[in-house]
Design an enzyme around this catalytic site. Sequence first.
Site, PDB file in Angstrom:
ATOM      1  N   GLY A   1      -4.352  -4.460  -0.891  1.00 24.29           N
ATOM      2  CA  GLY A   1      -3.117  -3.934  -1.492  1.00 24.29           C
ATOM      3  C   GLY A   1      -3.435  -2.781  -2.419  1.00 24.29           C
ATOM      4  O   GLY A   1      -4.527  -2.219  -2.373  1.00 24.29           O
ATOM      5  N   ASN A   2      -2.487  -2.421  -3.263  1.00 22.68           N
ATOM      6  CA  ASN A   2      -2.738  -1.373  -4.263  1.00 22.68           C
ATOM      7  C   ASN A   2      -1.908  -1.670  -5.507  1.00 22.68           C
ATOM      8  O   ASN A   2      -1.143  -2.629  -5.538  1.00 22.68           O
ATOM      9  CB  ASN A   2      -2.453   0.022  -3.677  1.00 22.68           C
ATOM     10  CG  ASN A   2      -1.010   0.171  -3.244  1.00 22.68           C
ATOM     11  OD1 ASN A   2      -0.097   0.131  -4.070  1.00 22.68           O
ATOM     12  ND2 ASN A   2      -0.781   0.327  -1.946  1.00 22.68           N
ATOM     13  N   TYR A   3      -2.076  -0.837  -6.534  1.00 27.24           N
ATOM     14  CA  TYR A   3      -1.487  -1.135  -7.848  1.00 27.24           C
ATOM     15  C   TYR A   3      -0.038  -0.699  -7.996  1.00 27.24           C
ATOM     16  O   TYR A   3       0.519  -0.780  -9.085  1.00 27.24           O
ATOM     17  CB  TYR A   3      -2.294  -0.442  -8.946  1.00 27.24           C
ATOM     18  CG  TYR A   3      -3.682  -1.005  -9.145  1.00 27.24           C
ATOM     19  CD1 TYR A   3      -3.862  -2.328  -9.504  1.00 27.24           C
ATOM     20  CD2 TYR A   3      -4.808  -0.207  -8.990  1.00 27.24           C
ATOM     21  CE1 TYR A   3      -5.126  -2.850  -9.702  1.00 27.24           C
ATOM     22  CE2 TYR A   3      -6.080  -0.717  -9.185  1.00 27.24           C
ATOM     23  CZ  TYR A   3      -6.235  -2.044  -9.540  1.00 27.24           C
ATOM     24  OH  TYR A   3      -7.475  -2.560  -9.736  1.00 27.24           O
ATOM     25  N   SER A   4       0.619  -0.227  -6.938  1.00 27.97           N
ATOM     26  CA  SER A   4       1.987   0.259  -7.101  1.00 27.97           C
ATOM     27  C   SER A   4       2.903  -0.833  -7.668  1.00 27.97           C
ATOM     28  O   SER A   4       2.911  -1.965  -7.185  1.00 27.97           O
ATOM     29  CB  SER A   4       2.534   0.732  -5.745  1.00 27.97           C
ATOM     30  OG  SER A   4       3.908   1.005  -5.866  1.00 27.97           O
TER      31      SER A   4
ATOM     32  N   ALA B   1       3.859   3.200  -1.839  1.00 26.49           N
ATOM     33  CA  ALA B   1       2.423   3.472  -1.701  1.00 26.49           C
ATOM     34  C   ALA B   1       1.962   2.679  -0.486  1.00 26.49           C
ATOM     35  O   ALA B   1       1.554   1.516  -0.599  1.00 26.49           O
ATOM     36  CB  ALA B   1       1.700   3.033  -2.964  1.00 26.49           C
TER      37      ALA B   1
END
Length: 403
Positions: free
Chosen positions: A208-211, A276
């Site tokens: 995943g990512n930090y969005s 994102a």
Amino acid sequence: MLHGKKIILGITGGIAAYKSAFLVRLFVKAGAEVQVVMTPSAKEFITPVTLSALTGKPVVSEFFTANTGSWNSHVDLGLWADAMVIAPATACTIAKMATGVADNMLVTTYLSMKAPVFVAPAMDLDMMNHPSTKHNLDLLHSYGNHIIEPAVGELASHLVGKGRMEEPENIVKALDDFFSSCRDLAGRKVLVTAGPTYEKIDPVRFIGNYSSGKMGFSIAEECAARGAEVILVSGPVSLTCHNSAVKRIDVESAAQMLDAAVGEFSGCDAAVMCAAVADYCVANQASHKIKRETDDVPVIHLQKNKDIAATLGASKRQGQVLVGFALETDNEIDNAVAKLRRKNLDFIVLNSLRDPDAGFISDTNKVTVIRSTGEKLPFATKPKSLVAKDIVDIIVHDYLNEK
Ligand code: CTP
């Protein structure tokens, strides 16, 4: 926008009634005139004296004033107000409003109301989840009332869940948005993607990512406040949307986001790609949890995800507006311009991770808008809600109303 507005604040008997004093303060500070109407049980939680001191008006609670016998006219109140807010709204009052049980001053005032009505529910999570509460809120919504969704958090019962009355600041913002909206997106439909995507590795792990989704949610709320029907396709985030004009489609992976966005785009006037999106997904996704005690360290093979913005860009019709975002760490302008061209965007909103006030998690953003003509519009650091306003202003004034 609330200056000079006449607001009836209906208070019912729930613990969140203690927040009503703050709510009155904020309305009065914004220049509004407030008339409090309380149910008898609300007085168990906050005294009328506190509220009348803050509003400068006697609180109305009974049909008749006991010592004079004079009638408190709910009809006059209904004609006087520019808006009615019921905060907190208990399950009991919501049920009475839904079915017209006019056995107190608050519900009779509600039934006489000519102005828009905002309902901020507050109750325990199981009450909130009960089918009857949900049904009653659906009924209130179908009557044209605005539901200010309760937040998730610790409740009076010490259980944690959905049911906390929305904070007074956000209730004031909901009304402010309502009144300030010039409705310049009325009759328009806007698609917004928001948040991260999660790409499964196995049933319990993902890439995943930090969005946080904050920028996309702010844009969705701004469009809805200005009268648009909004389709918000969101990856996994812990945000709530407060406007009932926003239809939220929750997805997890980039492939699901692509399907949802492609399915909605043709009916939309504009699309803002804030998500994102993961560039890659896992090609060798495991159907069972990958175990530690194996001989070899597992190898994850990645394969490219489709570019959602570019897919929409390839099918964009004359008159449709497509907006993208670029979060860059270096060579910002060149990278953003390359994306703008590759994805056939009308403009791209660039933010740089080198700016301390920009990016995924922060509540502020500092952006530069780059148009397909090459024109650059730099903006100052602002809260994401105001950045959203700038972006929607450009969509409306320079594109939708232009074409
Ligand atoms: N985007 C998209 N689908 C993807 C990747 C990106 O819709 N699979 C959109 C984003 O929502 C954003 C814009 O394209 O509006 C730019 O996203 P970004 O991640 O900055 O660009 P990429 O094209 O993925 O390029 P890179 O990761 O190499 O910077």
